[in-house]
Scaffold this motif. Sequence first.
Motif, mmCIF file in Angstrom:
data_model
loop_
_atom_site.group_PDB
_atom_site.id
_atom_site.type_symbol
_atom_site.label_atom_id
_atom_site.label_comp_id
_atom_site.label_asym_id
_atom_site.label_seq_id
_atom_site.Cartn_x
_atom_site.Cartn_y
_atom_site.Cartn_z
ATOM 1 N N ILE A 118 -9.138 -9.036 0.091
ATOM 2 C CA ILE A 118 -10.414 -9.290 1.081
ATOM 3 C C ILE A 118 -11.526 -8.829 0.753
ATOM 4 O O ILE A 118 -11.915 -8.263 -0.337
ATOM 5 N N PRO A 119 -11.908 -10.087 0.856
ATOM 6 C CA PRO A 119 -13.856 -10.129 0.160
ATOM 7 C C PRO A 119 -14.462 -8.832 0.768
ATOM 8 O O PRO A 119 -15.537 -8.620 0.226
ATOM 9 N N VAL A 120 -13.904 -8.048 2.793
ATOM 10 C CA VAL A 120 -14.803 -7.062 3.180
ATOM 11 C C VAL A 120 -14.430 -6.155 3.182
ATOM 12 O O VAL A 120 -12.969 -6.603 4.168
ATOM 13 N N PHE B 185 0.522 -1.135 0.047
ATOM 14 C CA PHE B 185 -0.081 0.140 0.300
ATOM 15 C C PHE B 185 0.996 0.832 0.144
ATOM 16 O O PHE B 185 0.821 2.521 -0.735
ATOM 17 N N ALA B 186 1.886 1.069 1.005
ATOM 18 C CA ALA B 186 2.751 2.239 0.787
ATOM 19 C C ALA B 186 3.219 2.705 -0.817
ATOM 20 O O ALA B 186 3.457 3.709 -1.080
ATOM 21 N N THR B 187 3.660 1.300 -1.262
ATOM 22 C CA THR B 187 4.547 1.723 -2.447
ATOM 23 C C THR B 187 3.611 2.151 -3.202
ATOM 24 O O THR B 187 3.947 3.384 -4.245
ATOM 25 N N HIS B 188 2.581 1.754 -3.378
ATOM 26 C CA HIS B 188 0.675 1.791 -4.229
ATOM 27 C C HIS B 188 0.923 3.681 -3.652
ATOM 28 O O HIS B 188 0.857 4.565 -4.976
ATOM 29 N N LEU B 189 1.081 4.402 -2.714
ATOM 30 C CA LEU B 189 0.927 5.959 -2.360
ATOM 31 C C LEU B 189 2.401 6.403 -2.872
ATOM 32 O O LEU B 189 1.947 7.962 -3.890
ATOM 33 N N GLU B 190 3.112 5.758 -2.754
ATOM 34 C CA GLU B 190 4.351 6.919 -3.874
ATOM 35 C C GLU B 190 4.321 7.180 -5.099
ATOM 36 O O GLU B 190 4.788 7.791 -5.214
ATOM 37 N N ALA C 67 -8.020 7.312 9.199
ATOM 38 C CA ALA C 67 -8.242 7.848 8.363
ATOM 39 C C ALA C 67 -7.704 7.032 7.593
ATOM 40 O O ALA C 67 -7.047 6.482 6.270
ATOM 41 N N ALA C 68 -6.416 6.863 8.598
ATOM 42 C CA ALA C 68 -5.193 5.425 7.440
ATOM 43 C C ALA C 68 -5.795 4.125 6.546
ATOM 44 O O ALA C 68 -5.015 3.772 6.115
ATOM 45 N N ALA C 69 -6.009 4.112 8.276
ATOM 46 C CA ALA C 69 -7.254 2.147 8.002
ATOM 47 C C ALA C 69 -8.152 2.634 7.308
ATOM 48 O O ALA C 69 -8.445 1.576 6.061
ATOM 49 N N TRP D 110 -8.320 0.156 -0.287
ATOM 50 C CA TRP D 110 -7.301 0.108 -1.187
ATOM 51 C C TRP D 110 -7.690 -1.329 -1.666
ATOM 52 O O TRP D 110 -7.103 -2.042 -2.481
ATOM 53 N N ALA D 111 -7.281 -2.223 -0.294
ATOM 54 C CA ALA D 111 -7.191 -3.591 -0.236
ATOM 55 C C ALA D 111 -8.039 -4.272 -0.925
ATOM 56 O O ALA D 111 -8.260 -5.971 -1.724
ATOM 57 N N LYS D 112 -9.253 -3.990 -0.428
ATOM 58 C CA LYS D 112 -10.683 -4.206 -1.192
ATOM 59 C C LYS D 112 -10.477 -4.362 -3.029
ATOM 60 O O LYS D 112 -11.654 -5.099 -3.665
#
Length: 300
Positions: free
Chosen positions: A89-91, A10-15, A74-76, A82-84
Amino acid sequence: MDLSVAAAAFATHLETVRRLSPATVRAYRSDLRDLVGSVGDGPLRDVDLESLRDWLWTATQRGDARSTLARRAAAARSFFAWAKDEELIPVDPSLRLVTPKRGRTLPTVASRDGMRALLDAQRMAAAGGDPVALRDHAILELLYATGMRVSELCGLDVDDLDQDRGTARVLGKGSKERVVPYGRPAHDAIAAWATRGRPVLSARASTAGPAVFLGSRGGRIGPRLVYTLVARTLGPVVGAENVGPHALRHSAATHLLDGGADLRAVQEILGHASLGTTQIYTHVSSERLAATYRLAHPRA
């Protein structure tokens, strides 16, 4: 996929995709690292709403500020959304995660007289020609004149300044570019630094870099140097030890509004994405107006 692995992705995605600033990415990394430390580094799909609530509750018991709790929530939410989307993840367990309400705190603002005295003192110190004094004077004048962020100031290159027009081209959050004006005092301070101070420090580096502001070894300055400078010079003016460059940004915005500037113009100068962010300064101006009224009006 384990939680820590997903957080790193996720951090790589943000960058690389969202192209957020390094400071923002570091904040996300820190928040998700704290989450991993709280719930354990198990499978990502095992993290549920109760786990997230327990995480924030632990932070509350630890004494974390409301602003920190709100940022972590907010970060969570951003991470799990993003993970969904990535079908990791399914949910999304964060959809019902409630953000703790922030307590309203008004920013630290220097008075106009205080800023005038500070900058006059810096101008007198720079009159002797010391390159560091010339640089420090130019930094303070430019921060106060433009309200730019410390990261924006440190990232300035020589070509970003148009001394004829008195403007600076700034690369802000999300790689958004804007042009901000500055007045004669900042112009003169920058000109003195460019002609009498910068050449001295740039000669100490093996190669000449494009940065406007240089450190003692001739390289581009970092935020820590600016924080130290502002704490040393502005701290006594506002009566606070831990004051940073953002206080000059707050002061510039407030003084612009006090002088009659349009709120949207101030928004453009500061580079705020939302007008609501800029409106905090109207509260500061209102409080200063009320304080003046109470002191001066016979029926106050």
